[in-house]
Design a protein around this motif. Structure first.
Motif, PDB file in Angstrom:
ATOM      1  N   GLN A 151       3.116  27.714  17.517  1.00 20.38           N
ATOM      2  CA  GLN A 151       3.582  27.716  16.081  1.00 20.38           C
ATOM      3  C   GLN A 151       5.021  27.249  15.956  1.00 20.38           C
ATOM      4  OE1 GLN A 151       2.900  31.423  14.081  1.00 20.38           O
ATOM      5  NE2 GLN A 151       0.651  31.533  14.640  1.00 20.38           N
ATOM      6  N   MET A 152       5.788  27.698  16.997  1.00 19.68           N
ATOM      7  CA  MET A 152       7.230  27.332  17.001  1.00 19.68           C
ATOM      8  C   MET A 152       7.208  25.822  17.381  1.00 19.68           C
ATOM      9  SD  MET A 152      10.458  27.730  17.306  1.00 19.68           S
ATOM     10  CE  MET A 152      10.827  29.763  17.633  1.00 19.68           C
ATOM     11  N   ARG A 172      15.155  35.803  15.688  1.00 18.57           N
ATOM     12  CA  ARG A 172      14.348  35.268  14.530  1.00 18.57           C
ATOM     13  C   ARG A 172      15.277  35.232  13.186  1.00 18.57           C
ATOM     14  NH1 ARG A 172       8.942  35.165  15.134  1.00 18.57           N
ATOM     15  NH2 ARG A 172       8.021  36.289  17.025  1.00 18.57           N
ATOM     16  N   TRP A 220       8.390  34.719  26.157  1.00 15.97           N
ATOM     17  CA  TRP A 220       7.272  34.227  26.197  1.00 15.97           C
ATOM     18  C   TRP A 220       6.721  33.650  27.460  1.00 15.97           C
ATOM     19  CZ3 TRP A 220       7.978  31.002  21.044  1.00 15.97           C
ATOM     20  CH2 TRP A 220       7.972  31.898  19.803  1.00 15.97           C
ATOM     21  N   SER A 256      10.313  28.516  11.662  1.00 16.21           N
ATOM     22  CA  SER A 256      10.635  28.799  13.248  1.00 16.21           C
ATOM     23  C   SER A 256      10.910  30.173  13.504  1.00 16.21           C
ATOM     24  CB  SER A 256      11.769  27.966  13.512  1.00 16.21           C
ATOM     25  OG  SER A 256      11.505  26.700  13.329  1.00 16.21           O
ATOM     26  N   LEU A 272       9.607  32.575  11.796  1.00 16.38           N
ATOM     27  CA  LEU A 272       8.194  33.488  11.703  1.00 16.38           C
ATOM     28  C   LEU A 272       7.030  33.040  12.559  1.00 16.38           C
ATOM     29  CD1 LEU A 272       7.974  32.787   7.726  1.00 16.38           C
ATOM     30  CD2 LEU A 272       8.752  34.692   8.839  1.00 16.38           C
ATOM     31  N   ALA A 273       7.445  32.164  13.685  1.00 16.19           N
ATOM     32  CA  ALA A 273       6.452  31.658  14.777  1.00 16.19           C
ATOM     33  C   ALA A 273       6.148  32.842  15.543  1.00 16.19           C
ATOM     34  CB  ALA A 273       7.373  30.622  15.510  1.00 16.19           C
ATOM     35  N   ALA A 274       4.754  32.911  15.803  1.00 19.98           N
ATOM     36  CA  ALA A 274       4.265  34.240  16.476  1.00 19.98           C
ATOM     37  C   ALA A 274       4.202  33.634  17.909  1.00 19.98           C
ATOM     38  CB  ALA A 274       3.091  34.448  15.888  1.00 19.98           C
ATOM     39  N   GLY A 275       4.124  32.377  18.348  1.00 19.32           N
ATOM     40  CA  GLY A 275       4.175  31.952  19.563  1.00 19.32           C
ATOM     41  C   GLY A 275       4.508  30.740  19.795  1.00 19.32           C
ATOM     42  N   TYR A 276       4.351  29.980  21.123  1.00 17.39           N
ATOM     43  CA  TYR A 276       4.636  28.796  21.501  1.00 17.39           C
ATOM     44  C   TYR A 276       4.285  27.665  20.627  1.00 17.39           C
ATOM     45  CZ  TYR A 276       6.010  24.483  24.157  1.00 17.39           C
ATOM     46  OH  TYR A 276       6.548  23.577  24.809  1.00 17.39           O
TER      47      TYR A 276
END
Length: 432
Positions: free
Chosen positions: A91-92, A155, A31, A83, A85-89
């Motif tokens: 969402q994380m 993941r 990322w 966490s 399933l987070a698609a980016g910073y």
């Protein structure tokens, strides 16, 4: 059973929290994150814990500690799966914030549960052992996280930690209830002040009535500033300074954190032993532990990155978290049982805001400017602050203990008078 399951959930709590440290290299490359951003992902959990520990601990004292524990474990486990399933910073970050809400009062409520069913003479040992579940959980989170991320991807690591938490929460809900905790509660007459007639719990103001209590909150948090920085950043340090692959760095870091866990338990036991006839020694042992951590960590990070350096760092890790047991015992000694979870909530707030949240992010900020190796040479020096605080607490503690003993003796006498008055029949006038 109570200790085993409460301790197991402490492991799950920190496995979910600290597994992130093992996958820093993957997120940094995947990322494109800075060290400060990585530190924020760790610190947001601790910040949420620090902000919410007290109100949620009060709720735990009133709603029921066993029910509160189950609810918290379910929430942080679901957030851990989120966490994965987070698609980016962004969402994380959100998932980690929710995880912090779930974990906010677990340490305080769990510790209150543990000390409530064991006698005073074992509190430093039990507090240290329970708190060592945090570093043991970090060991498992970092070690398993590094291995699973290399094998299955990061993941799946989060998903596995979340499922484990859900299983343990379900077992706790089935096997431990607030009624069973009340049945096994240990009451020590003459040591803790009584509640007045009709009073259900002591006032919140009593948690700050003793100066040494306030010092204990502050000193414990500042010591964890150093300890948390070590736990979060040592995998990345080994990856960068020693040239280890992420999986190998996670494995060696897990061993160092394991040494920290062993140190917490062993030093808590020592603190109990030396304090049996000398009640002021929790402060002395804490100051000594902090000083030894300062010496070994400072020396270790000044050395060239080789095997000898790792041995010196291991000695520093042994002592850097060892103050948890003595400070937990001090807080327990000066707190009425009815609000002990709330007292540990204030201790948790300090530990998380001053230590677990501030330490990693400050280290990350220094690392972005000077490099991680330079940052970790600087961080151990912050241990000077808790050392001074432990000495100050030692000077204040005798007066606070005398005040506590006077309150206990007075309330015991009052309680006996009230009991006698209630037991004496009232003879109506004219029938004497």
């Amino acid at each position: 059973m109570v200790f085993t399951l409460t301790f197991a959930l402490m492991l799950s709590d920190y496995m979910s929290r600290q597994v992130l440290a093992a996958i820093f290299p993957y997120l940094k490359s995947g990322w494109g994150l800075t060290d400060t951003q990585l530190g924020v992902l760790t610190s947001i959990v601790s910040l949420m814990v620090g902000v919410l520990a007290v109100p949620l601990s009060i709720l735990g004292d009133r709603w029921g500690r066993a029910r509160a524990i189950v609810a918290m474990a379910l929430l942080w486990s679901v957030a851990t799966i989120g966490s994965a399933l987070a698609a980016g910073y962004g969402q994380m970050f959100a998932a980690r914030a929710v995880m912090g809400i779930g974990e906010a009062a677990y340490t305080s409520v769990g510790l209150a549960v543990v000390v409530s069913v064991f006698p005073r003479s074992r509190r430093a040992t039990l507090a240290a052992t329970f708190m060592s579940g945090g570093s043991l959980g970090a060991v498992l989170g970092v070690a398993l996280g590094g291995a699973m991320a290399a094998q299955f991807g990061w993941r799946w690591t989060f998903a596995a930690m979340g499922v484990l938490g859900l299983v343990l929460a379900s077992l706790y809900a089935v096997l431990i209830t607030d009624r069973s905790l009340r049945a096994h509660r240990v009451t020590e007459v003459g040591i803790t002040p009584r509640l007045t007639t009709g009073q259900r719990r002591a006032g919140i103001g009593t948690l700050f009535a003793k100066p040494s209590m306030v010092v204990a909150y502050f000193a414990s948090g500042m010591q964890l500033f150093v300890a948390a920085s070590m736990v979060v950043w040592v995998p990345s340090y080994l990856n960068r300074a020693h040239g280890m692959a992420p999986r190998s760095a996670a494995g060696v870091a897990a061993l160092l954190i394991l040494v920290m866990s062993i140190g917490m338990m062993a030093c808590g036991f020592i603190a109990d032993r030396v304090s049996r006839r000398h009640p002021f020694r929790p402060w002395t042992t804490a100051a000594v532990y902090s000083a030894l951590a300062l010496v070994f960590l400072t020396a270790g990070f000044a050395m060239a990155p080789d095997t000898a350096q790792l041995l010196v760092l291991a000695a520093g890790f042994f002592f850097v978290g060892a103050t948890n047991g003595p400070m937990g015992a001090v807080v327990a000694h000066l707190t009425h049982e009815s609000i002990r979870a709330t007292a540990f909530g204030f201790l948790t707030t300090s530990n998380n805001v001053l230590g677990l949240a501030l330490g990693p992010i400050v280290t990350g900020m220094i690392a972005d400017r000077m490099g991680l190796e330079s940052a970790l040479r600087i961080i151990p020096v912050f241990a000077v602050v808790p050392i001074v605080a432990f000495v100050a607490g030692r000077l204040l503690y005798p007066a606070d203990l005398r005040s506590w003993a006077i309150e206990a003796a007075h309330d015991d006498a009052t309680g006996r008078v009230e009991t006698a008055a209630q037991a004496t029949p009232v003879v109506p006038s004219g029938h004497q």
